[in-house]
Design a protein around this motif. Sequence first.
Motif, PDB file in Angstrom:
ATOM      1  N   SER A   1      21.319  -2.271  10.273  1.00  0.00           N
ATOM      2  CA  SER A   1      21.237  -1.895  11.694  1.00  0.00           C
ATOM      3  C   SER A   1      20.849  -3.111  12.541  1.00  0.00           C
ATOM      4  CB  SER A   1      20.255  -0.744  11.888  1.00  0.00           C
ATOM      5  OG  SER A   1      18.973  -1.145  11.428  1.00  0.00           O
ATOM      6  N   GLY A   2      19.915  -3.916  12.016  1.00  0.00           N
ATOM      7  CA  GLY A   2      19.470  -5.101  12.750  1.00  0.00           C
ATOM      8  C   GLY A   2      20.593  -6.089  12.940  1.00  0.00           C
ATOM      9  N   ALA A   3      21.359  -6.295  11.860  1.00  0.00           N
ATOM     10  CA  ALA A   3      22.461  -7.256  11.932  1.00  0.00           C
ATOM     11  C   ALA A   3      23.510  -6.772  12.934  1.00  0.00           C
ATOM     12  CB  ALA A   3      23.079  -7.438  10.540  1.00  0.00           C
ATOM     13  N   ALA A   4      23.768  -5.460  12.913  1.00  0.00           N
ATOM     14  CA  ALA A   4      24.771  -4.901  13.822  1.00  0.00           C
ATOM     15  C   ALA A   4      24.340  -5.090  15.284  1.00  0.00           C
ATOM     16  CB  ALA A   4      24.975  -3.412  13.510  1.00  0.00           C
ATOM     17  N   VAL A   5      23.080  -4.720  15.551  1.00  0.00           N
ATOM     18  CA  VAL A   5      22.590  -4.823  16.935  1.00  0.00           C
ATOM     19  C   VAL A   5      22.580  -6.284  17.378  1.00  0.00           C
ATOM     20  CG1 VAL A   5      20.574  -4.476  18.437  1.00  0.00           C
ATOM     21  CG2 VAL A   5      21.223  -2.704  16.789  1.00  0.00           C
TER      22      VAL A   5
ATOM     23  N   GLY B   1      15.598  -7.122  19.708  1.00  0.00           N
ATOM     24  CA  GLY B   1      15.374  -5.856  18.971  1.00  0.00           C
ATOM     25  C   GLY B   1      16.115  -5.873  17.656  1.00  0.00           C
ATOM     26  N   GLY B   2      17.372  -6.324  17.692  1.00  0.00           N
ATOM     27  CA  GLY B   2      18.163  -6.391  16.461  1.00  0.00           C
ATOM     28  C   GLY B   2      17.544  -7.351  15.467  1.00  0.00           C
ATOM     29  N   ALA B   3      17.066  -8.504  15.975  1.00  0.00           N
ATOM     30  CA  ALA B   3      16.492  -9.520  15.076  1.00  0.00           C
ATOM     31  C   ALA B   3      15.233  -9.003  14.399  1.00  0.00           C
ATOM     32  CB  ALA B   3      16.185 -10.787  15.870  1.00  0.00           C
ATOM     33  N   VAL B   4      14.418  -8.234  15.154  1.00  0.00           N
ATOM     34  CA  VAL B   4      13.192  -7.721  14.539  1.00  0.00           C
ATOM     35  C   VAL B   4      13.524  -6.719  13.435  1.00  0.00           C
ATOM     36  CG1 VAL B   4      12.530  -5.721  15.994  1.00  0.00           C
ATOM     37  CG2 VAL B   4      10.791  -7.227  15.132  1.00  0.00           C
ATOM     38  N   ALA B   5      14.534  -5.879  13.663  1.00  0.00           N
ATOM     39  CA  ALA B   5      14.937  -4.909  12.624  1.00  0.00           C
ATOM     40  C   ALA B   5      15.506  -5.637  11.410  1.00  0.00           C
ATOM     41  CB  ALA B   5      15.960  -3.939  13.192  1.00  0.00           C
ATOM     42  N   LEU B   6      16.299  -6.671  11.675  1.00  0.00           N
ATOM     43  CA  LEU B   6      16.890  -7.460  10.588  1.00  0.00           C
ATOM     44  C   LEU B   6      15.791  -8.126   9.741  1.00  0.00           C
ATOM     45  CD1 LEU B   6      19.532  -8.737   9.397  1.00  0.00           C
ATOM     46  CD2 LEU B   6      19.264 -10.576  11.042  1.00  0.00           C
ATOM     47  N   GLY B   7      14.837  -8.757  10.421  1.00  0.00           N
ATOM     48  CA  GLY B   7      13.746  -9.434   9.714  1.00  0.00           C
ATOM     49  C   GLY B   7      12.891  -8.445   8.946  1.00  0.00           C
TER      50      GLY B   7
ATOM     51  N   THR C   1      12.886   0.799  -1.666  1.00  0.00           N
ATOM     52  CA  THR C   1      12.921  -0.483  -0.945  1.00  0.00           C
ATOM     53  C   THR C   1      14.329  -0.939  -0.556  1.00  0.00           C
ATOM     54  OG1 THR C   1      12.691  -1.621  -3.023  1.00  0.00           O
ATOM     55  CG2 THR C   1      10.697  -1.336  -1.742  1.00  0.00           C
ATOM     56  N   PRO C   2      15.349  -0.828  -1.431  1.00  0.00           N
ATOM     57  CA  PRO C   2      16.678  -1.216  -0.967  1.00  0.00           C
ATOM     58  C   PRO C   2      17.154  -0.317   0.177  1.00  0.00           C
ATOM     59  CG  PRO C   2      16.641  -1.082  -3.347  1.00  0.00           C
ATOM     60  CD  PRO C   2      15.362  -0.502  -2.866  1.00  0.00           C
ATOM     61  N   LEU C   3      16.743   0.972   0.119  1.00  0.00           N
ATOM     62  CA  LEU C   3      17.176   1.887   1.174  1.00  0.00           C
ATOM     63  C   LEU C   3      16.587   1.484   2.524  1.00  0.00           C
ATOM     64  CD1 LEU C   3      17.130   5.526  -0.274  1.00  0.00           C
ATOM     65  CD2 LEU C   3      19.030   4.315   0.781  1.00  0.00           C
ATOM     66  N   ILE C   4      15.248   1.313   2.540  1.00  0.00           N
ATOM     67  CA  ILE C   4      14.571   0.989   3.801  1.00  0.00           C
ATOM     68  C   ILE C   4      14.970  -0.415   4.261  1.00  0.00           C
ATOM     69  CG2 ILE C   4      12.319   0.678   4.936  1.00  0.00           C
ATOM     70  CD1 ILE C   4      11.226   2.715   2.841  1.00  0.00           C
ATOM     71  N   GLY C   5      14.879  -1.371   3.315  1.00  0.00           N
ATOM     72  CA  GLY C   5      15.202  -2.758   3.650  1.00  0.00           C
ATOM     73  C   GLY C   5      16.662  -2.891   4.069  1.00  0.00           C
ATOM     74  N   GLY C   6      17.544  -2.229   3.295  1.00  0.00           N
ATOM     75  CA  GLY C   6      18.976  -2.303   3.574  1.00  0.00           C
ATOM     76  C   GLY C   6      19.288  -1.706   4.942  1.00  0.00           C
TER      77      GLY C   6
ATOM     78  N   LEU D   1      15.839 -19.093  20.477  1.00  0.00           N
ATOM     79  CA  LEU D   1      14.396 -19.149  20.174  1.00  0.00           C
ATOM     80  C   LEU D   1      13.765 -17.760  20.291  1.00  0.00           C
ATOM     81  CD1 LEU D   1      13.332 -22.451  22.009  1.00  0.00           C
ATOM     82  CD2 LEU D   1      13.112 -21.971  19.561  1.00  0.00           C
ATOM     83  N   TYR D   2      14.155 -17.030  21.324  1.00  0.00           N
ATOM     84  CA  TYR D   2      13.619 -15.682  21.561  1.00  0.00           C
ATOM     85  C   TYR D   2      13.948 -14.747  20.380  1.00  0.00           C
ATOM     86  CZ  TYR D   2      12.936 -11.259  24.112  1.00  0.00           C
ATOM     87  OH  TYR D   2      12.529 -10.016  24.508  1.00  0.00           O
ATOM     88  N   MET D   3      15.191 -14.772  19.968  1.00  0.00           N
ATOM     89  CA  MET D   3      15.631 -13.894  18.864  1.00  0.00           C
ATOM     90  C   MET D   3      14.998 -14.332  17.545  1.00  0.00           C
ATOM     91  SD  MET D   3      19.599 -13.041  19.437  1.00  0.00           S
ATOM     92  CE  MET D   3      20.288 -12.387  20.928  1.00  0.00           C
ATOM     93  N   THR D   4      14.923 -15.657  17.349  1.00  0.00           N
ATOM     94  CA  THR D   4      14.317 -16.161  16.101  1.00  0.00           C
ATOM     95  C   THR D   4      12.853 -15.723  16.025  1.00  0.00           C
ATOM     96  OG1 THR D   4      15.750 -18.067  16.243  1.00  0.00           O
ATOM     97  CG2 THR D   4      13.896 -18.243  14.729  1.00  0.00           C
TER      98      THR D   4
END
Lengths: 106, 382
Positions: B218-222, B261-267, B208-213, B336-339
């Motif tokens: 990657s999400g935060a970066a994008v 896209g980045g926000a969805v990966a981050l979430g 889980t830390p691997l996948i979640g991390g 709003l879109y990213m959130t």
Amino acid sequence: MPVAQADGEAAERRRKIAGQARALMAEPRILACLLGHVTIGVGRRTALTGSLVVASGGEVVRASVRAGDGAVPAAARACVADELGKSRFLPGPQAQLVVPLRLEIQ
Amino acid sequence: MSALGLSLWMVLVPAPDCVRAAGEALGRGQVEGAARRGEACFRAGGHPQGLLLASQAWLQAGRMAHARLAARRYLALRAARDRTARNVAELVAASAVRESGTLHLAVDPTVAPDEALTLTARRDGDGEALTLRARWDELLEGGAATLVLDPGRWVVTIARPGFAEARLEVTSAKGQATTLAADMTRLPRATEGAPDERRRRRSWAIATPLIGGAGIVSGAAVTAISLRGADNVLQDMSCGTGASAAGCRRPLAIWTERGGGGAVALGLGAGVLVAGLTGLARDEGVRRRLWTAEAIAGGAVAGAGVATLAYGTTFFVTANAAEAWVGEAVERGEVLYMTGFGLIGAGLGLAATAAGGLVVDALQHRRGRRTAWEFVGGALRF
């Protein structure tokens, strides 16, 4: 009563008594006689033959059981005969009725 | 054919080959062998007649404990409806009781209905093949576990998940009833349920830390790159009242989409991480409750995300396409879109991981129960 009618009634009573005796083979007291001598309820057919002499009131005057197909020890056969002797069967107008038996244990 | 004959024929004939083979062994005087064959026949094909034959063969062999157990197992079968056969099984059970002693067993702490206790009993001098094996629940009579034991010295062992094995010695005598109670010692939690449970927790701790991390990083970066890109466009001279499509509106829309896209990966990463960490909880009950709550919360968050996304998309498109282009309105639409995307990702990650955890636990539980059954069946797989 005409002879033919009397014969017909006797035959009918004989048939019914034989059916009653066959049904008794499922009773625990009879099964207990055979337990340990015959394997019951597993598709192995063991037959006993014999006869019953039944009085007009339905009580048994004499019961005898002989070995049929398959070996059933004499003690077990005597036990079955004894239990049959304690049973009451269909009463009828005839003085005493001799009923041939073929009893099967599966 | 009489009704009785017909019912006998339907239920008893034809006997399966294995029952016939056991019957033939019995005919040859191989009484214990026939009993074992009968039981094996039941285990292999579920043939009740095998069990009925075994009960009678054990009785002939003078093995009363085995005879009674086989007879009771036969009587407990749904398929065992034939009156004659049931009468025979009841007679076998009663005959065995008359020739044996009775042992009533109690354990402390009291057995819960879903606990898989197993019991073995061996008489002094008997080999492993004659060890009696039974599940606790199949011995229950009038609320107490009852064993009928042939006269002699017996060693009875009780195996219970999470407890040290209990070992009792008893001398059985014909007609004598004995009551024994076993105080079972709970094993320390560390060794309880051991290797499988430890392996499972280790897997959760690594995965889980691997996948979640990975999702979070990657999400935060994008997202950061996209926000910076959008910011650069906003600083551009072509943005403002009467902003051009090529120089401002289109690049801003592209960066916003990338940010989504980045926000969805981050979430997603955050959701997986939170629900994944729940998998490290040692107590299965707590774990199950938390995962259930997370699955529900995840669904709700994802739903809120869809609503936010729908609103944010409309807002952004309207603001960005407006003839009088207003930077603040476009920026609000972008947020709003990213959130919306972020919430959808977080909700899905949370719900999917929690549901996955619940499924894995349930499967593990089922496998554990099956193992208990198979263990009982080392010789008797009931």
